[in-house]
Design a protein around this motif. Structure first.
Motif, short mmCIF file in Angstrom:
data_model
loop_
_atom_site.label_atom_id
_atom_site.label_comp_id
_atom_site.label_asym_id
_atom_site.label_seq_id
_atom_site.Cartn_x
_atom_site.Cartn_y
_atom_site.Cartn_z
N ARG A 17 0.84 -1.21 0.00
CA ARG A 17 0.00 0.00 0.00
C ARG A 17 0.87 1.26 0.00
N GLU B 89 -6.63 -8.72 -0.49
CA GLU B 89 -7.74 -8.03 0.17
C GLU B 89 -7.20 -7.03 1.19
N GLY B 90 -6.11 -7.40 1.88
CA GLY B 90 -5.50 -6.51 2.84
C GLY B 90 -4.95 -5.24 2.21
N THR C 174 -6.16 -3.77 -0.43
CA THR C 174 -7.32 -2.94 -0.77
C THR C 174 -7.93 -2.30 0.47
N ALA C 175 -8.09 -3.09 1.53
CA ALA C 175 -8.80 -2.61 2.71
C ALA C 175 -7.91 -1.85 3.68
N ARG D 105 -6.34 -3.32 6.08
CA ARG D 105 -6.41 -4.05 7.34
C ARG D 105 -6.51 -5.53 7.03
N ASP E 70 -8.51 -8.88 7.39
CA ASP E 70 -9.75 -9.60 7.68
C ASP E 70 -9.59 -11.03 7.20
N GLY F 158 -9.57 -5.32 11.89
CA GLY F 158 -9.90 -6.52 11.14
C GLY F 158 -10.51 -7.63 12.00
#
Length: 276
Positions: free
Chosen positions: A9, A204-205, A207-208, A210, A212, A234
């Motif tokens: 990120r 997914e991490g 994108t988010a 965090r 989950d 998360g």
């Protein structure tokens, strides 16, 4: 220490803020003054991550290599009509242009390196599930020949780059694998499942922002339970849930120190006989 999804990120954020344009660089703290002087005014031509290592490329064999360690972090800001604010705290590196600025504080590593030195850093690391050029077979060869526990191997950056304590605990739970299982006892099918899951979860991490890891049937809404409150954020199955009931079977989650890190697992859902 931030896990690999955060570093990816940061690479994307640096590229968004500074990519393709000249960057003003300075070291308010003074510890990176020589390096900042050499890249000041250059264009940021690349920003990429490998595991927990961030590389900012300024052309002409010049990369800023950043490893945040336990205490490092980036702060980004958008500039309005005025200049960037005065640096606060021990800012190792400040990057800015007319629209954005970023401050790097407290990293383990902030060094100006060459192409060859960057390649040498990457060569010491295992495959990164977030990179398109990753080779999961390289990690499997290390795992299948090792007596070390799978829990320790997943955290070894020479085996697998970017995975930290949260992803380690969660992916082993999701596949019902005893963390004490020796690497050489793991079946290839189990490794393929772990790798595929890490790729999906870590994407997914990114994108988010965090981690989950719970499946839809185990979310707070589906189970009518309070959401998790933790500074890591998360929804997770076992990480930092020691002594609390497993979301799947109700058995108390266990913890112990393992290879100098806290390990979390469910003894019922992750029996010693699984995947052997």
């Amino acid at each position: 220490m931030p896990e690999g999804h955060i570093i990816h990120r940061l690479a994307a954020e640096n590229h968004r803020a500074f990519g393709g344009r000249p960057v003003r660089a300075g070291s308010p703290q003074g510890r990176f003054a020589d390096g900042a002087k050499l890249i000041d005014g250059r264009e940021l031509v690349a920003a990429e991550a490998t595991g927990k290592h961030l590389f900012l490329g300024f052309g002409e064999d010049a990369w800023v290599h950043v490893h945040l360690g336990l205490y490092g972090g980036f702060t980004f800001g958008d500039l309005g009509d005025g200049p960037a604010p005065e640096p606060v705290g021990l800012v190792r590196l400040r990057l800015e242009n007319d629209e954005h600025y970023a401050d790097l504080r407290g990293p383990n590593t902030c060094a100006l390196i060459t192409d060859a030195e960057k390649a040498a850093v990457a060569a010491r690391l295992g495959p990164d599930p977030l990179r398109a050029d990753a080779d999961p077979d390289a990690a499997w060869r290390r795992i299948t020949g090792s007596r070390t526990t799978i829990a320790a191997l997943l955290m070894d950056q020479k085996v697998l780059a970017g995975v930290g304590n949260v992803y380690r605990a969660e992916v082993l739970f999701r596949h019902g694998i005893d963390p004490q299982l020796p690497g050489r006892a793991l079946r290839r099918a189990a490794w393929d499942a772990i790798w595929a899951d890490l790729v999906a979860l870590m994407r997914e991490g990114v994108t988010a922002g965090r981690i989950d890891t719970v499946r839809p049937e185990h979310t707070p809404e589906a189970m009518n339970r309070p959401p998790r409150v933790d500074d890591h954020g998360g929804e997770v199955y076992v990480y930092r849930r020691a002594g609390r009931p497993c979301l799947v079977c109700g058995t108390d989650v266990r913890t112990e120190e393992h290879a100098s890190r806290n390990l979390f697992w469910c003894p019922f859902c992750q029996p010693a006989s699984a995947w052997t």
